[in-house]
Design a protein around this motif. Structure first.
Motif, PDB file in Angstrom:
ATOM      1  N   CYS A 136       0.834  -1.204   0.000  1.00  0.00           N
ATOM      2  CA  CYS A 136       0.000   0.000   0.000  1.00  0.00           C
ATOM      3  C   CYS A 136       0.870   1.256   0.000  1.00  0.00           C
ATOM      4  CB  CYS A 136      -0.940   0.001   1.204  1.00  0.00           C
ATOM      5  SG  CYS A 136      -2.365  -1.103   1.040  1.00  0.00           S
ATOM      6  N   GLU A 138       3.800   1.550  -1.271  1.00  0.00           N
ATOM      7  CA  GLU A 138       4.355   1.699  -2.618  1.00  0.00           C
ATOM      8  C   GLU A 138       3.311   2.234  -3.590  1.00  0.00           C
ATOM      9  OE1 GLU A 138       6.431  -1.721  -4.068  1.00  0.00           O
ATOM     10  OE2 GLU A 138       7.451  -2.074  -2.157  1.00  0.00           O
ATOM     11  N   MET A 139       2.034   2.029  -3.260  1.00  0.00           N
ATOM     12  CA  MET A 139       0.956   2.563  -4.090  1.00  0.00           C
ATOM     13  C   MET A 139       0.509   3.935  -3.592  1.00  0.00           C
ATOM     14  SD  MET A 139      -1.427  -0.735  -5.107  1.00  0.00           S
ATOM     15  CE  MET A 139      -2.110  -0.976  -3.454  1.00  0.00           C
ATOM     16  N   ALA A 140       1.304   4.521  -2.677  1.00  0.00           N
ATOM     17  CA  ALA A 140       1.034   5.856  -2.124  1.00  0.00           C
ATOM     18  C   ALA A 140      -0.253   5.888  -1.298  1.00  0.00           C
ATOM     19  CB  ALA A 140       0.992   6.901  -3.239  1.00  0.00           C
ATOM     20  N   THR A 142      -1.615   5.633   2.490  1.00  0.00           N
ATOM     21  CA  THR A 142      -1.048   5.756   3.835  1.00  0.00           C
ATOM     22  C   THR A 142      -2.091   5.683   4.951  1.00  0.00           C
ATOM     23  OG1 THR A 142      -1.212   8.178   3.671  1.00  0.00           O
ATOM     24  CG2 THR A 142       0.889   7.146   3.006  1.00  0.00           C
ATOM     25  N   LYS A 199      -7.848   6.309  -7.523  1.00  0.00           N
ATOM     26  CA  LYS A 199      -6.950   7.399  -7.899  1.00  0.00           C
ATOM     27  C   LYS A 199      -5.988   6.875  -8.965  1.00  0.00           C
ATOM     28  CE  LYS A 199      -3.747   6.649  -4.061  1.00  0.00           C
ATOM     29  NZ  LYS A 199      -2.483   7.081  -4.615  1.00  0.00           N
ATOM     30  N   GLU A 201      -2.807   8.477  -9.945  1.00  0.00           N
ATOM     31  CA  GLU A 201      -1.509   9.150 -10.015  1.00  0.00           C
ATOM     32  C   GLU A 201      -0.335   8.185  -9.867  1.00  0.00           C
ATOM     33  OE1 GLU A 201      -3.707   9.854  -7.497  1.00  0.00           O
ATOM     34  OE2 GLU A 201      -4.835  11.423  -8.544  1.00  0.00           O
ATOM     35  N   ASN A 202      -0.580   7.014  -9.266  1.00  0.00           N
ATOM     36  CA  ASN A 202       0.502   6.083  -8.962  1.00  0.00           C
ATOM     37  C   ASN A 202       0.472   4.916  -9.945  1.00  0.00           C
ATOM     38  OD1 ASN A 202       1.428   3.460  -7.411  1.00  0.00           O
ATOM     39  ND2 ASN A 202       2.442   5.160  -6.378  1.00  0.00           N
ATOM     40  N   GLU A 203       1.600   4.658 -10.616  1.00  0.00           N
ATOM     41  CA  GLU A 203       1.634   3.629 -11.663  1.00  0.00           C
ATOM     42  C   GLU A 203       1.375   2.232 -11.116  1.00  0.00           C
ATOM     43  OE1 GLU A 203       4.625   1.918 -15.166  1.00  0.00           O
ATOM     44  OE2 GLU A 203       5.177   3.673 -13.981  1.00  0.00           O
ATOM     45  N   LEU A 204       1.971   1.902  -9.954  1.00  0.00           N
ATOM     46  CA  LEU A 204       1.750   0.583  -9.368  1.00  0.00           C
ATOM     47  C   LEU A 204       0.285   0.400  -8.993  1.00  0.00           C
ATOM     48  CD1 LEU A 204       2.798  -2.118  -8.297  1.00  0.00           C
ATOM     49  CD2 LEU A 204       3.323  -0.984  -6.128  1.00  0.00           C
ATOM     50  N   TYR A 205      -0.315   1.441  -8.429  1.00  0.00           N
ATOM     51  CA  TYR A 205      -1.734   1.394  -8.052  1.00  0.00           C
ATOM     52  C   TYR A 205      -2.598   1.085  -9.276  1.00  0.00           C
ATOM     53  CZ  TYR A 205      -6.258   3.078  -6.239  1.00  0.00           C
ATOM     54  OH  TYR A 205      -7.575   3.185  -5.860  1.00  0.00           O
ATOM     55  N   THR A 207      -1.680  -0.213 -12.212  1.00  0.00           N
ATOM     56  CA  THR A 207      -1.358  -1.524 -12.774  1.00  0.00           C
ATOM     57  C   THR A 207      -2.005  -2.648 -11.962  1.00  0.00           C
ATOM     58  OG1 THR A 207       0.755  -0.701 -13.607  1.00  0.00           O
ATOM     59  CG2 THR A 207       0.527  -3.091 -13.380  1.00  0.00           C
TER      60      THR A 207
END
Length: 257
Positions: A136, A138-140, A142, A199, A201-205, A207
């Motif tokens: 989580c 890493e997916m921003a 928190t 959201k 904004e985060n590439e891992l999120y 993907t």
């Protein structure tokens, strides 16, 4: 104590601390028994205010046992300690105690490992909640309420059996058990609740969510088309999504209707 979270890391990572300790034990043989005794002391009747202190101590013992041997004087006492924990019903950390004993026996017989552990190896020794929180992060994500929406699953029988892990399940315990039951097991990280807004904004999120949702979408499980013929707007949307999927797979032939 730094590795266990009971003392400040002082700008180091836990991997830095671990490597420093392993190098000390390599360069100064007298430090090996000292290291084992101190770790065993820390995990016996642990009264730390840190919730995961004892668990981290067992992780440290598991790693040290894979790299450094102990003296013949300490060996029977250390082995007996590990066996008592590993074979006493109801005691926590049974799985990792058995793994520590196996590591120690291999190290005593063949010599310890040479390559220092990687950050990926450290992650394999976490509990499920730790893994969820790390991914989580890493997916921003928190906020604790966001963590609650994700679960680790163990998948066996070629995907036919899927079981969620308890948040306190120790990944190494699960792996040890699964190796005996089904060597082809996998661990899945999946979102199971959808209260928090999406959201992008985060590439891992993006993907992770895309690949989780895609199979259900392609099976038609998300269809919300009313009875009758789909409207022009719906046709355009479905066509675009299908075309994107077609190109994402590097297909060059024209798709069928």
């Amino acid at each position: 104590m730094r590795f266990m979270g009971d003392a400040s890391l002082k700008g180091q990572s836990e991997l830095d601390v671990l490597r420093t300790l392993l190098k000390l034990c390599r360069d100064h043989e007298v430090m090996r028994d000292e290291c084992y005794c101190q770790v065993v002391k820390q995990i016996t009747d642990n009264t730390s205010t840190k919730q995961d202190s004892c668990q981290r101590g067992w992780r440290l013992l598991y790693i040290v046992a894979a790299y450094r041997s102990c003296s013949e004087v300490l060996q029977p006492h250390l082995v007996r300690f590990l066996q008592d924990v590993g074979r006493t019903p109801g005691l926590p950390f049974q799985g990792i105690a058995k793994a520590c004993e196996q590591n120690l026996q291999r190290t005593l017989r063949f010599g310890g490992r040479l390559e220092l552990p990687s950050s990926m190896e450290l992650r394999a020794m976490l509990v499920a909640l730790d893994v969820v929180e790390e991914i989580c992060a890493e997916m921003a994500l928190t906020r604790p309420e966001a963590f609650d929406e994700y679960v680790i699953f163990v998948v066996t029988n070629r995907g036919q059996h899927v079981c969620p892990l308890s948040r306190r399940a120790y990944i190494l315990d699960v792996a040890s058990e699964m190796e005996q039951v089904d060597g082809g097991y996998t661990l899945w990280f999946r979102r199971v609740l959808w209260d928090q807004p999406l959201k992008f904004e985060n590439e891992l999120y993006v993907t992770m969510h895309y690949n989780q949702v895609l199979p259900d979408y392609l099976k038609g499980l998300f269809s919300s088309i009313p009875a009758g013929q789909p409207g022009e707007q719906q046709l355009q949307q479905v066509s675009k999504l299908a075309a994107l999927q077609h190109r994402a797979k590097d297909h060059f032939y024209l798709p069928s209707m």
